[in-house]
Scaffold this motif. Structure first.
Motif, PDB file in Angstrom:
ATOM      1  N   MET A   1      -4.578  -1.458   9.472  1.00 25.55           N
ATOM      2  CA  MET A   1      -5.171  -0.364  10.237  1.00 25.55           C
ATOM      3  C   MET A   1      -4.156   0.731  10.535  1.00 25.55           C
ATOM      4  SD  MET A   1      -7.450  -2.457  13.035  1.00 25.55           S
ATOM      5  CE  MET A   1      -8.392  -3.918  12.577  1.00 25.55           C
ATOM      6  N   VAL A   2      -2.960   0.328  10.957  1.00 27.20           N
ATOM      7  CA  VAL A   2      -1.926   1.311  11.274  1.00 27.20           C
ATOM      8  C   VAL A   2      -1.512   2.082  10.023  1.00 27.20           C
ATOM      9  CG1 VAL A   2       0.437   1.593  12.116  1.00 27.20           C
ATOM     10  CG2 VAL A   2      -1.098  -0.035  13.236  1.00 27.20           C
ATOM     11  N   THR A   3      -1.394   1.388   8.900  1.00 26.92           N
ATOM     12  CA  THR A   3      -1.022   2.045   7.645  1.00 26.92           C
ATOM     13  C   THR A   3      -2.043   3.094   7.239  1.00 26.92           C
ATOM     14  OG1 THR A   3       0.064   0.004   6.928  1.00 26.92           O
ATOM     15  CG2 THR A   3      -0.398   1.660   5.249  1.00 26.92           C
ATOM     16  N   PHE A   4      -3.317   2.780   7.390  1.00 28.45           N
ATOM     17  CA  PHE A   4      -4.354   3.761   7.084  1.00 28.45           C
ATOM     18  C   PHE A   4      -4.386   4.883   8.112  1.00 28.45           C
ATOM     19  CE2 PHE A   4      -6.438   0.581   4.276  1.00 28.45           C
ATOM     20  CZ  PHE A   4      -6.638   1.418   3.184  1.00 28.45           C
TER      21      PHE A   4
ATOM     22  N   MET B   1       0.800  -1.216   0.000  1.00 23.98           N
ATOM     23  CA  MET B   1       0.000   0.000   0.000  1.00 23.98           C
ATOM     24  C   MET B   1       0.838   1.274   0.000  1.00 23.98           C
ATOM     25  SD  MET B   1      -3.068  -0.976   2.610  1.00 23.98           S
ATOM     26  CE  MET B   1      -3.484   0.758   2.749  1.00 23.98           C
ATOM     27  N   LEU B   2       1.937   1.272   0.737  1.00 25.80           N
ATOM     28  CA  LEU B   2       2.688   2.517   0.909  1.00 25.80           C
ATOM     29  C   LEU B   2       3.298   3.060  -0.382  1.00 25.80           C
ATOM     30  CD1 LEU B   2       4.426   1.923   4.366  1.00 25.80           C
ATOM     31  CD2 LEU B   2       2.485   3.400   3.828  1.00 25.80           C
ATOM     32  N   PRO B   3       3.834   2.200  -1.279  1.00 27.44           N
ATOM     33  CA  PRO B   3       4.398   2.781  -2.507  1.00 27.44           C
ATOM     34  C   PRO B   3       3.330   3.311  -3.456  1.00 27.44           C
ATOM     35  CG  PRO B   3       5.268   0.581  -2.073  1.00 27.44           C
ATOM     36  CD  PRO B   3       4.065   0.767  -1.223  1.00 27.44           C
ATOM     37  N   LEU B   4       2.093   2.869  -3.312  1.00 24.12           N
ATOM     38  CA  LEU B   4       1.063   3.181  -4.295  1.00 24.12           C
ATOM     39  C   LEU B   4      -0.125   3.848  -3.613  1.00 24.12           C
ATOM     40  CD1 LEU B   4       1.249  -0.251  -6.120  1.00 24.12           C
ATOM     41  CD2 LEU B   4       2.404   1.856  -6.800  1.00 24.12           C
TER      42      LEU B   4
END
Length: 242
Positions: free
Chosen positions: A165-168, A120-123
């Motif tokens: 959840m943490v990433t969001f 998710m983080l790169p995109l």
């Protein structure tokens, strides 16, 4: 008050639904869950394959995708070995502690916990939606299997969803907050449903055991009655001869 609440919460999430669980009952619960295990493994394989195919032409490193896919396949392979050797082990009740530890280790959702932030983080945009959809779908497809042992269900669910959840949450957006809320509700639903399914399967096993004991007792009583009848007939025959 707060201490008792957290103790009850701990028992409800991390401990089996009955304190009188025995090795034979746990073994039966695992055997019941293994009937659905191929469905969970197929869902995991399909999820891994779809994610690798989706991000193969993206900015995500292909080396990471291959290594992650290899670890996922290795986990599925060892899960299949577990199924095979557990069915073949005639002493599984005596060795249930070992089998439970292996089951808990195989149920770890680390593979999916790593996939969420890494993909998710790169995109952004549709790529994030695809990642969330696959991880949540795999978690939902797997919870009926891992509910036979609540620690394994809890570990798989939390390790799969909490990194997402943490990433969001660190993105500080309204849509991200809504996604976190949806995943929290999904996590609570899975843990609650797994708890209820665990209780239902355990109740079914206890009922079967009770019925089996009743049948055995009935057989003993019938045999005793038959023996008493034969003795009475033999005694009556001896009296008639006399």
């Amino acid at each position: 008050m707060s201490e008792s609440f957290w103790k009850r919460a701990y028992r409800a999430v991390f401990r089996p639904s009955a304190s009188h669980m025995t090795g034979r009952k746990i073994s039966k619960m695992i055997l019941t869950s293994l009937k659905l295990h191929p469905v969970a493994l197929l869902a995991q394989f399909a999820g891994m394959t779809s994610l690798v195919a989706t991000f193969w032409q993206s900015e995500v490193s292909r080396v990471f995708l291959l290594v992650w896919y290899a670890f996922g396949l290795a986990q599925i392979y060892f899960a299949l070995r577990y199924v095979r050797y557990f069915w073949q082990d005639r002493d599984r009740v005596a060795r249930i502690r070992i089998w439970v530890r292996r089951w808990t280790a195989l149920a770890a959702g680390i593979i999916w916990g790593v996939a969420g932030p890494s993909l998710m983080l790169p995109l952004s945009g549709i790529s994030q939606v695809v990642t969330v959809a696959v991880v949540v779908a795999v978690t939902f497809a797997s919870w009926p299997v891992y509910s036979c042992w609540l620690p394994s269900l809890t570990g798989f669910t939390l390790l799969s969803l909490i990194p997402l959840m943490v990433t969001f949450a660190v993105q500080f957006g309204i849509s991200e907050a809504l996604m976190v809320l949806v995943m929290i509700v999904s996590c609570a639903f899975i843990l609650y449903s797994g708890r209820k399914l665990n209780e239902m399967v355990l109740a079914s096993i206890l009922t079967d055991d009770k019925n089996r004991r009743l049948v055995e007792r009935l057989k003993v009583e019938v045999n005793q009655s038959e023996k008493a009848r034969r003795q009475a007939e033999h005694l009556s025959e001896r009296r008639s001869r006399f």
